[in-house]
Structure formats: structure tokens, C-alpha cells
Write a protein that holds these residues in place. Structure first.
Motif, PDB file in Angstrom:
ATOM      1  N   LEU A  39       0.832  -1.247   0.039  1.00 57.43           N
ATOM      2  CA  LEU A  39       0.022   0.095   0.003  1.00 57.43           C
ATOM      3  C   LEU A  39       0.871   1.315   0.058  1.00 57.43           C
ATOM      4  O   LEU A  39       0.513   2.235  -0.794  1.00 57.43           O
ATOM      5  N   ASP A  40       1.960   1.141   0.538  1.00 56.63           N
ATOM      6  CA  ASP A  40       2.975   2.190   0.702  1.00 56.63           C
ATOM      7  C   ASP A  40       3.497   2.415  -0.545  1.00 56.63           C
ATOM      8  O   ASP A  40       3.542   3.729  -1.001  1.00 56.63           O
ATOM      9  N   GLN A  41       3.669   1.580  -1.285  1.00 58.87           N
ATOM     10  CA  GLN A  41       4.483   1.846  -2.749  1.00 58.87           C
ATOM     11  C   GLN A  41       3.233   2.564  -3.746  1.00 58.87           C
ATOM     12  O   GLN A  41       3.616   3.206  -4.328  1.00 58.87           O
ATOM     13  N   TYR A  43       0.779   4.424  -2.557  1.00 64.55           N
ATOM     14  CA  TYR A  43       0.633   5.624  -2.257  1.00 64.55           C
ATOM     15  C   TYR A  43       1.696   6.701  -2.752  1.00 64.55           C
ATOM     16  O   TYR A  43       1.610   7.641  -3.331  1.00 64.55           O
ATOM     17  N   LYS A  44       2.834   6.044  -2.855  1.00 63.69           N
ATOM     18  CA  LYS A  44       4.061   6.851  -3.463  1.00 63.69           C
ATOM     19  C   LYS A  44       3.845   6.864  -4.804  1.00 63.69           C
ATOM     20  O   LYS A  44       4.444   8.146  -5.462  1.00 63.69           O
ATOM     21  N   SER A  46       1.149   7.315  -6.349  1.00 61.91           N
ATOM     22  CA  SER A  46      -0.004   8.600  -6.628  1.00 61.91           C
ATOM     23  C   SER A  46       0.667   9.783  -6.167  1.00 61.91           C
ATOM     24  O   SER A  46       0.472  10.832  -6.831  1.00 61.91           O
ATOM     25  N   CYS A  47       1.623   9.980  -5.195  1.00 62.63           N
ATOM     26  CA  CYS A  47       2.091  11.127  -4.750  1.00 62.63           C
ATOM     27  C   CYS A  47       2.809  11.619  -5.929  1.00 62.63           C
ATOM     28  O   CYS A  47       2.939  12.841  -6.197  1.00 62.63           O
TER      29      CYS A  47
END
Length: 86
Positions: A39-41, A43-44, A46-47
Motif C-alpha cells: 500500500l505504501d508503494q 501511495y508513493k 500516486s504522490c
């Protein structure tokens, strides 16, 4: 493009196909979908897309004079991209 009447049937497959080849898919009128091993990846990703879009959009929002006379160039990046309506 997907015809309006075919959108609900065709869109999920098209998004899945795009995410099979790319980490982020932009869905016109809706936003983005991002895929990652965690999920963190996702999110990154999308950022990163949002920051890239801001950088691409910024020159059109600033006048040449503003860019040349800015005392603190970093302050130009703090401005809202959408001008509030009055």
C-alpha cells in the motif's frame, strides 16, 4: 475512450489492463488508480504522479516576470494551483 453506455461494463477491465503495464492509471473524470507491491508503494506512485502534474502545470500559472523576480523560488511552489473564484 469508452462510450458512456459501455462504461460500467468496460472500465474495470481497461483499468486492470493499464495497471498490468503501468503503476498508475488516470481515469478521466474520476481520478487515479495506483498499484504497488505494498500500500505504501502505491501511495508513493500516486504522490509522484500528483507532484509531476503540479510541476508540469506550474509554468502555465506563473508569469515570466514572477519567475524572474522571485526572491525565494521555492515560494512559487507553495501557491495553490487553482485560483479561487471571487
Amino acid at each position: 475512450d469508452i462510450a458512456y453506455q459501455d462504461y460500467l461494463a468496460a472500465a474495470p477491465q481497461r483499468v486492470a489492463e493499464a495497471l498490468a503495464e503501468h503503476p498508475v492509471a488516470v481515469i478521466r473524470g474520476h481520478g487515479i488508480c495506483a498499484c504497488g507491491e505494498t500500500l505504501d508503494q502505491a501511495y508513493k506512485w500516486s504522490c509522484a504522479l500528483e507532484h509531476s502534474a503540479r510541476i508540469a502545470h506550474l509554468p502555465g500559472e506563473l508569469s515570466l516576470n514572477e519567475m524572474q523576480t522571485a526572491q525565494d523560488p521555492a515560494s512559487l511552489c507553495q501557491r495553490p494551483l487553482i485560483k479561487p473564484e471571487r
